[in-house]
Design an enzyme around this catalytic site. Structure first.
Site, mmCIF file in Angstrom:
data_model
loop_
_atom_site.group_PDB
_atom_site.id
_atom_site.type_symbol
_atom_site.label_atom_id
_atom_site.label_comp_id
_atom_site.label_asym_id
_atom_site.label_seq_id
_atom_site.Cartn_x
_atom_site.Cartn_y
_atom_site.Cartn_z
ATOM 1 N N TYR A 185 -6.048 -55.981 74.823
ATOM 2 C CA TYR A 185 -5.291 -55.638 75.650
ATOM 3 C C TYR A 185 -5.202 -54.211 75.502
ATOM 4 O O TYR A 185 -5.370 -53.406 76.298
ATOM 5 C CB TYR A 185 -3.677 -55.481 75.581
ATOM 6 N N GLY A 198 3.548 -59.583 89.281
ATOM 7 C CA GLY A 198 3.772 -59.569 87.713
ATOM 8 C C GLY A 198 5.349 -58.701 87.632
ATOM 9 O O GLY A 198 5.897 -58.739 88.360
HETATM 10 C C1 VAH Z 1 3.330 -56.083 76.290
HETATM 11 N N1 VAH Z 1 4.788 -54.986 77.496
HETATM 12 O O1 VAH Z 1 4.232 -56.195 75.584
HETATM 13 C C2 VAH Z 1 3.847 -55.116 76.995
HETATM 14 C C3 VAH Z 1 3.997 -53.624 76.983
HETATM 15 C C4 VAH Z 1 3.833 -51.688 74.891
HETATM 16 C C5 VAH Z 1 4.585 -53.152 75.575
HETATM 17 O O2 VAH Z 1 2.001 -52.843 76.838
HETATM 18 O O3 VAH Z 1 2.280 -56.476 75.890
#
Ligand code: VAH
Length: 316
Positions: free
Chosen positions: A137, A9
């Site tokens: 997320y 990743g």
């Molecule tokens: C995203 N790069 O954009 C990740 C991260 C704060 C951003 O969690 O989902």
């Protein structure tokens, strides 16, 4: 022996290399869903949602530390909410349970500034504030932080975590995050292409250059246990900038660089996040201090990507 879950990743690939340099390649086992043919070192195919497979790997290699870098990020997560929840939580539960059962010494779990929602103060968002995430997320990271704290308090598991801001590096292509415009822009610059930005010009987000984010991770993992006062996840940031500020930094080197703005669904995600982060607790507990500002990041990103694309051109 260190196991990296999600070693192919955006963060995992760079962290793996740094850990190999630091602890020796044969003390680092990289793993991900698919074989990485160009990988130098020990690589195992692993689906982190498969408990038995993870446990077998940990026992086979006598793993003592696990870095869990596998997750579906914010933008991609919104396209498949339930499977994002399943993947992000199942893989974390496996890492927590295998670590508890096999007496793993230390675990790293990445969180994100995505745990904050619209109600949080936009500037210098505090370490302890109500977490009201707007993405699956973010929801999975809030749940993850609470599970990490639970395993620390109930089982004494030494699990440590950082709420990463947007992380900008040249080693991998954008991976479905909302902050990935700040990676893609540099690829377009060195290929002399116009950049179409999916965020508004004035949308400020907390960011960190990859080297700072990786150094922070290793510094946190090496800090003495008694210094760790946060067992959910540490706020951390290197800098904050907007797309137009980044374009201005780039135009110092490429005056003719052109950016056009086409905001999409990711604008709403970005607007729900902080513009800057108060990471004073990380600075107090384990001496966190960023080294890269926006111009330093721009210079190294452009140098590295020019090198990458010219070498690729010469090879092809
Ligand atoms: C995203 N790069 O954009 C990740 C991260 C704060 C951003 O969690 O989902």
């Amino acid at each position: 022996k260190i196991l990296i879950v999600g070693a192919s990743g955006q963060l995992g690939s760079v962290l793996t290399e740094k850990l190999q340099d630091k602890y020796g390649a044969d003390n680092v086992i990289a793993s991900d869903l698919r074989m990485n043919p160009s990988f130098n070192g020990c690589f195992e195919v692993l689906d982190a949602t498969d408990f038995e497979a993870l446990q077998r790997l940990v026992l086979k290699f006598g793993i003592t530390q696990i870095y869990h870098l596998a997750a579906i990020l914010s933008a991609n997560g919104e396209k498949a909410p339930l499977s994002t929840w399943d993947i992000n939580m199942k893989s974390l539960f496996n890492v927590l349970e295998v670590s508890r059962l096999t007496n793993i010494d230390r675990v790293f779990f990445p969180s994100s500034i995505a745990v904050y929602g619209n109600d949080a103060p936009k500037n210098q968002t505090p370490q302890d504030y109500v977490l009201a995430p707007s993405t699956v997320y973010g929801i999975s990271k809030v749940a993850g932080e609470n599970w990490a704290k639970y395993y620390h308090e109930k089982y004494g598991l030494d699990i440590r975590s950082i709420r990463y801001p947007g992380v900008i590096g040249h080693q991998s292509l954008p991976g479905g995050g909302t902050t990935d415009y700040a990676i893609d822009i540099f690829h377009k610059v060195v290929k002399n292409e116009v950049f179409e930005c999916f965020l508004e010009p004035t949308t400020i987000l907390p960011m960190a250059y990859m080297d700072d984010a990786i150094r922070a991770t290793i510094e946190l993992m090496e800090a003495p246990k008694e210094n760790i006062s946060v067992r959910t996840s540490y706020n951390l940031s290197g800098m904050s900038f907007s797309p137009e500020e980044l374009a201005k930094s780039i135009q110092k080197i490429y005056p003719e660089f052109e950016i056009v703005y086409q905001p999409d669904f990711r604008q709403k995600i970005a607007e729900s996040w902080p513009s800057s982060i108060d990471d004073s607790v990380a600075r107090a507990d384990w001496n966190w201090k960023p080294k890269f500002d926006i111009d330093a990041m721009t210079n190294v990103m452009i140098d590295e990507l020019k090198l990458k694309y010219t070498t690729e051109l010469n090879i092809n």
